[in-house]
Write an enzyme that holds these catalytic residues in place. Structure first.
Site, short mmCIF file in Angstrom:
data_model
loop_
_atom_site.label_atom_id
_atom_site.label_comp_id
_atom_site.label_asym_id
_atom_site.label_seq_id
_atom_site.Cartn_x
_atom_site.Cartn_y
_atom_site.Cartn_z
N VAL A 10 0.87 -1.17 0.00
CA VAL A 10 0.00 0.00 0.00
C VAL A 10 0.90 1.22 0.00
O VAL A 10 2.09 1.14 0.33
CB VAL A 10 -0.96 0.03 1.21
CG1 VAL A 10 -2.01 -1.05 1.10
CG2 VAL A 10 -0.19 -0.10 2.51
N SER A 11 0.35 2.36 -0.36
CA SER A 11 1.18 3.55 -0.54
C SER A 11 1.36 4.35 0.74
O SER A 11 2.40 4.99 0.93
CB SER A 11 0.57 4.46 -1.63
OG SER A 11 0.54 3.78 -2.86
N THR A 12 0.39 4.35 1.65
CA THR A 12 0.44 5.22 2.82
C THR A 12 0.16 4.43 4.08
O THR A 12 -0.42 3.34 4.06
CB THR A 12 -0.59 6.36 2.70
OG1 THR A 12 -1.91 5.79 2.63
CG2 THR A 12 -0.34 7.18 1.44
N GLN A 15 -3.64 3.88 4.80
CA GLN A 15 -4.26 2.69 4.22
C GLN A 15 -3.96 1.46 5.05
O GLN A 15 -4.81 0.60 5.22
CB GLN A 15 -3.75 2.50 2.79
CG GLN A 15 -4.26 3.54 1.81
CD GLN A 15 -3.68 3.35 0.43
OE1 GLN A 15 -2.58 2.84 0.27
NE2 GLN A 15 -4.43 3.75 -0.58
#
Length: 303
Positions: A10-12, A15
């Site tokens: 996931v990017s962040t 999330q």
């Protein structure tokens, strides 16, 4: 038994905390036969993700038999990383790569063609997302809205025009400002804040926080156009701060390099070899009672 490794990303951190896709990816990979799952919380455009580098090491050293991912964009969105993946998985004796949603198999010509096609689409989508974010920030700046993250201790107003003091964090912010005003350096202040308030941040983070215009009740950049006309939606009263401009300037000046005093002109033995001017022997550092270097003595007892 074959060793099958899954990879999820996931990017962040938001999330990950909210469980938007990590749990779903892990569950799908385990159901597909993965014995272990490597997880990264980082943008797919970055090639230096820790678990991604570990995965590529396992692939290149032939320590695993297969790699599972849910989607190709979970594996990478970078052109350079895509070329590395293509080379690693198409080498003789390399592990197999299986993409659950896309049905990619790099062992076949059609699978390699699909890999290139979907990889280019993922990279292009990342570029389009970047353009949309850039356009949105430019529009917010043009309208005079807050651009960037809201400083710690403040929150956006209900209309989103300005920022105001967060009542939940106000006592902590007051304590932080009191500690910073009492300490002589940001390093000592950050250490004391971490000990007394359990807020772990470095000196650079605290300096950036102190220099925020919103903390001193200022309005963010972009609130005025080229004609210096203030937009009606921007109200200076909506920006409430903890410090006045003079107090903020005083704190920043206190922690600047000029206000810390004159540094010692004595050479440091570990930075450059200091030699005696009479005999040429090395000089030894002598400390005072507080353990601070004060002078240098010659190591030659006959000098």
């Amino acid at each position: 038994m074959p060793r099958i490794v899954g990879y999820a990303r996931v990017s962040t951190n938001r999330q990950e905390d909210e469980g938007l896709s990590i749990d779903a990816q892990r569950r799908r990979l385990i159901e597909a036969g993965a014995g272990e799952v490597l997880i990264d919380v980082m943008s797919g455009a970055k090639d230096g993700r820790p678990n991604f580098r570990e995965l590529m090491r396992l692939v290149k050293t032939r320590e695993i038999d297969a790699v599972l991912v849910c989607k190709l964009d979970r594996l990478t969105r970078s052109i350079t990383a895509r070329a590395e993946i293509y080379t690693a998985f198409t080498a003789p004796g390399a592990p197999t790569l299986r993409v659950l949603d896309d049905g990619i198999d790099l062992g076949t010509a059609s699978g390699r063609q699909m890999f290139d096609l979907l990889g280019a689409i993922a990279t292009g989508e990342r570029e389009r997302i970047r353009e949309r974010i850039k356009d949105g920030l430019a529009e917010r700046e043009h309208r005079g809205l807050l651009v960037g993250q809201c400083p710690w201790g403040l929150r956006l107003t209900r209309s989103g025009v300005g920022v105001e003091i967060d009542p939940k964090l106000e006592p902590s912010v007051r304590e932080v400002l009191r500690i910073l005003s009492e300490e002589r350096s940001l390093t000592a202040g950050a250490r004391r804040i971490a000990t007394e308030l359990s807020i772990s941040r470095g000196r650079a983070s605290w300096k950036t926080w102190l220099s925020s215009p919103q903390l001193a009740g200022g309005i963010p950049r972009g609130c005025r156009d080229q004609l210096r006309r203030t937009y009606d939606s921007v109200r200076p009263g909506a920006f409430k701060g903890y410090l006045s401009e003079s107090e903020q300037h005083r704190l920043l000046t206190k922690f600047s390099g000029e206000a810390r005093g004159r540094r010692s002109t004595y050479p440091h033995p570990t930075r450059q070899r200091a030699k005696c001017g009479a005999c040429g022997s090395s000089l030894q550092r002598r400390n005072d009672r507080q353990g601070r270097p004060r002078w240098l003595n010659c190591s030659n007892i006959h000098c």
